[in-house]
Design a protein around this motif. Structure first.
Motif, PDB file in Angstrom:
ATOM      1  N   PRO A  69       1.017  -1.142   0.055  1.00 22.79           N
ATOM      2  CA  PRO A  69       0.011   0.031   0.188  1.00 22.79           C
ATOM      3  C   PRO A  69       1.053   1.113   0.116  1.00 22.79           C
ATOM      4  O   PRO A  69       1.829   1.566   0.801  1.00 22.79           O
ATOM      5  N   ALA A  70       0.449   2.180  -0.947  1.00 24.27           N
ATOM      6  CA  ALA A  70       1.438   3.409  -1.145  1.00 24.27           C
ATOM      7  C   ALA A  70       0.753   4.587  -1.516  1.00 24.27           C
ATOM      8  O   ALA A  70       1.107   5.470  -2.315  1.00 24.27           O
ATOM      9  N   ALA A  71      -0.666   4.552  -1.051  1.00 22.85           N
ATOM     10  CA  ALA A  71      -1.660   5.398  -1.436  1.00 22.85           C
ATOM     11  C   ALA A  71      -1.964   6.506  -0.697  1.00 22.85           C
ATOM     12  O   ALA A  71      -2.765   7.315  -0.827  1.00 22.85           O
ATOM     13  N   GLY A  72      -1.236   6.565   0.553  1.00 15.69           N
ATOM     14  CA  GLY A  72      -1.753   7.575   1.796  1.00 15.69           C
ATOM     15  C   GLY A  72      -1.392   8.904   1.340  1.00 15.69           C
ATOM     16  O   GLY A  72      -0.664   9.076   0.447  1.00 15.69           O
ATOM     17  N   LEU A  73      -1.781   9.849   1.924  1.00 14.17           N
ATOM     18  CA  LEU A  73      -1.562  11.216   1.720  1.00 14.17           C
ATOM     19  C   LEU A  73      -0.205  11.866   1.990  1.00 14.17           C
ATOM     20  O   LEU A  73       0.008  12.837   1.605  1.00 14.17           O
ATOM     21  N   GLY A  74       0.328  11.125   2.949  1.00 10.86           N
ATOM     22  CA  GLY A  74       1.749  11.899   3.385  1.00 10.86           C
ATOM     23  C   GLY A  74       1.466  13.105   4.043  1.00 10.86           C
ATOM     24  O   GLY A  74       2.289  13.721   3.786  1.00 10.86           O
ATOM     25  N   GLY A 114      -1.817  11.469  -7.651  1.00 11.96           N
ATOM     26  CA  GLY A 114      -0.502  12.303  -7.627  1.00 11.96           C
ATOM     27  C   GLY A 114       0.659  11.084  -7.434  1.00 11.96           C
ATOM     28  O   GLY A 114       1.870  11.632  -6.881  1.00 11.96           O
ATOM     29  N   LYS A 115       0.291   9.935  -7.373  1.00 11.66           N
ATOM     30  CA  LYS A 115       1.588   8.752  -7.325  1.00 11.66           C
ATOM     31  C   LYS A 115       2.004   8.249  -8.554  1.00 11.66           C
ATOM     32  O   LYS A 115       2.577   7.045  -8.367  1.00 11.66           O
ATOM     33  N   ARG A 116       1.863   8.966  -9.681  1.00  9.02           N
ATOM     34  CA  ARG A 116       2.221   8.320 -10.853  1.00  9.02           C
ATOM     35  C   ARG A 116       3.782   8.078 -10.743  1.00  9.02           C
ATOM     36  O   ARG A 116       4.346   7.166 -11.671  1.00  9.02           O
TER      37      ARG A 116
HETATM   38  P1  UTP Z   1       0.728   5.766   6.620  1.00  7.58           P
HETATM   39  O1  UTP Z   1      -0.435   6.313   7.745  1.00  7.58           O
HETATM   40  O2  UTP Z   1       2.158   6.034   7.187  1.00  7.58           O
HETATM   41  O3  UTP Z   1       0.764   6.902   5.297  1.00  7.58           O
HETATM   42  O4  UTP Z   1       0.369   4.592   5.999  1.00  7.58           O
HETATM   43  P2  UTP Z   1      -0.208   8.339   5.318  1.00  7.58           P
HETATM   44  O5  UTP Z   1      -1.546   8.173   5.302  1.00  7.58           O
HETATM   45  O6  UTP Z   1       0.239   8.614   3.851  1.00  7.58           O
HETATM   46  O7  UTP Z   1       0.436   9.236   6.258  1.00  7.58           O
HETATM   47  P3  UTP Z   1       0.042  10.597   6.896  1.00  7.58           P
HETATM   48  O8  UTP Z   1      -0.476  10.413   8.247  1.00  7.58           O
HETATM   49  O9  UTP Z   1      -0.860  11.265   6.012  1.00  7.58           O
HETATM   50  O10 UTP Z   1       1.323  11.399   7.061  1.00  7.58           O
HETATM   51  C1  UTP Z   1       1.439   3.628   5.647  1.00  7.58           C
HETATM   52  C2  UTP Z   1       1.326   2.993   4.269  1.00  7.58           C
HETATM   53  O11 UTP Z   1       0.001   2.767   3.947  1.00  7.58           O
HETATM   54  C3  UTP Z   1      -0.204   3.581   2.653  1.00  7.58           C
HETATM   55  C4  UTP Z   1       0.526   4.800   2.781  1.00  7.58           C
HETATM   56  O12 UTP Z   1       0.863   5.323   1.476  1.00  7.58           O
HETATM   57  C5  UTP Z   1       1.811   4.414   3.350  1.00  7.58           C
HETATM   58  O13 UTP Z   1       2.877   3.687   2.562  1.00  7.58           O
HETATM   59  N1  UTP Z   1      -1.787   3.987   2.756  1.00  7.58           N
HETATM   60  C6  UTP Z   1      -2.210   4.599   3.920  1.00  7.58           C
HETATM   61  C7  UTP Z   1      -2.435   3.550   1.691  1.00  7.58           C
HETATM   62  O14 UTP Z   1      -2.091   3.001   0.795  1.00  7.58           O
HETATM   63  N2  UTP Z   1      -4.001   4.091   1.899  1.00  7.58           N
HETATM   64  C8  UTP Z   1      -4.565   4.511   2.744  1.00  7.58           C
HETATM   65  O15 UTP Z   1      -5.644   4.871   2.744  1.00  7.58           O
HETATM   66  C9  UTP Z   1      -3.811   4.962   4.016  1.00  7.58           C
END
Ligand code: UTP
Length: 306
Positions: A6-11, A56-58
């Motif tokens: 999973p790499a779709a989080g907003l960071g 935004g993850k392309r």
């Molecule tokens: P994190 O909680 O560390 O990432 O999730 P985030 O949501 O990007 O962080 P903040 O809180 O907004 O700063 C751990 C991994 O799970 C992925 C994230 O991309 C990260 O690599 N993730 C998280 C998803 O793919 N989808 C989600 O809905 C949440």
């Protein structure tokens, strides 16, 4: 072995660096974090990797394209190494339409993983383990034929940031999960075993995710889905040998960069005088850029979900 990343989080904890580039593409010394994660999956035996991306993850997809236009350059060994990695496993991508939590991201892999068990590694965490962490978990899976989560002992002050598991120890370092509690207050924590974000899951997880209610932030948490699953069938937690580097915010990222740079003889020699000068209390020269002061951002989900 199939592995889902999973790499779709907003960071959001790493803004503004992550406004238009994925957190998972930030460099760790000289490679993006996601490359370490894919390397770990391949070293664990993955031959099929699904990366869950989003808006935004392309850049994540571009990174694993073969470098055809540079194929005849023999002065770019780093690129050849990366191409070799992209060839060793089939790398696929799927989009999570909205970042609605880790369980929701994993649900995007449902049709890809089908009826097979699969590994999960987080896109923002590097594990330095020997054997590789997912290999260690997979070996446990082959013994128990049930989901296995990596756990480590967490200090009291961090308990609130983790999913905590509790249950009887069935062999040294392996626990049968009876309770999985999301971010418990210290007084309610049933143990100090925190979920670190590496898993081997079985297809039954998808039904459990379907039955899991979103939390107060609208996110579907994997810990909650695993708690539902553990009511019906065995779920195990296993400690592991090695070190986990979470790079989810700027302090963690900087710290890990320093540790990794220190492990490179060349960089260590060049960094040493810089660090010594800083430690002696010398002030940075006025022309050096200073980082933007940012507030500490409260985390909306637990480490177990990261
Ligand atoms: P994190 O909680 O560390 O990432 O999730 P985030 O949501 O990007 O962080 P903040 O809180 O907004 O700063 C751990 C991994 O799970 C992925 C994230 O991309 C990260 O690599 N993730 C998280 C998803 O793919 N989808 C989600 O809905 C949440």
């Amino acid at each position: 072995m199939k592995v889902v990343i999973p790499a779709a989080g907003l960071g959001t904890r790493f803004l503004p660096a992550t406004k238009s580039q994925p957190k998972e593409m930030l460099p760790m010394v000289d490679r993006p974090i996601i490359q370490y994660v894919v390397e770990e999956a391949v070293a664990s035996g993955a031959d099929d990797i699904l990366i869950v991306t989003g808006r935004g993850k392309r850049a994540l997809e571009d990174h694993f394209d073969l470098s055809l236009e540079l194929a005849d350059r023999d002065d770019l060994p780093e690129l050849r190494e990366l191409d070799e990695l992209s060839r060793r496993a089939r790398i696929h991508f799927v989009r999570q339409r909205e970042p609605r939590g880790l369980a929701n991201a994993i649900e995007c892999a449902r049709f890809h993983t089908g009826k097979e068990p699969f590994g999960v590694l987080l896109g923002d965490t590097i594990n330095v383990c020997d054997p590789p962490l997912l290999r260690q978990l997979w070996d446990r899976y082959e013994r128990y034929h049930a989901p296995v989560l990596a756990v480590e002992s967490v200090p009291d002050e961090k308990v609130r940031d983790y999913g905590i598991v509790d249950g009887p120890e069935v062999e040294p370092g392996v626990y049968r999960c009876e309770r999985l509690v999301e971010k418990p207050p210290l007084a309610d924590a049933p143990s100090r075993l925190g979920i670190t974000g590496a898993y081997v899951l079985t297809p039954e997880i998808y039904d459990a995710i379907d039955r899991t209610r979103p939390d107060a932030h609208g996110e579907v948490q994997l810990t909650d889905a695993l708690q539902l699953l553990a009511r019906d069938r065995p779920v195990y937690a296993a400690t592991f040998r090695g070190t986990r580097y979470d790079i989810g915010d700027r302090y963690l990222w900087l710290r890990t960069n320093l540790v990794f740079a220190w492990n490179s003889a060349e960089l260590r020699d060049r960094l040493r005088p810089v660090l010594e000068t800083l430690l002696e209390g010398s002030r940075a020269t006025p022309s050096e850029p200073r980082p933007h002061r940012s507030r500490r951002r409260p985390k909306s989900r637990s480490r177990a979900e990261r």
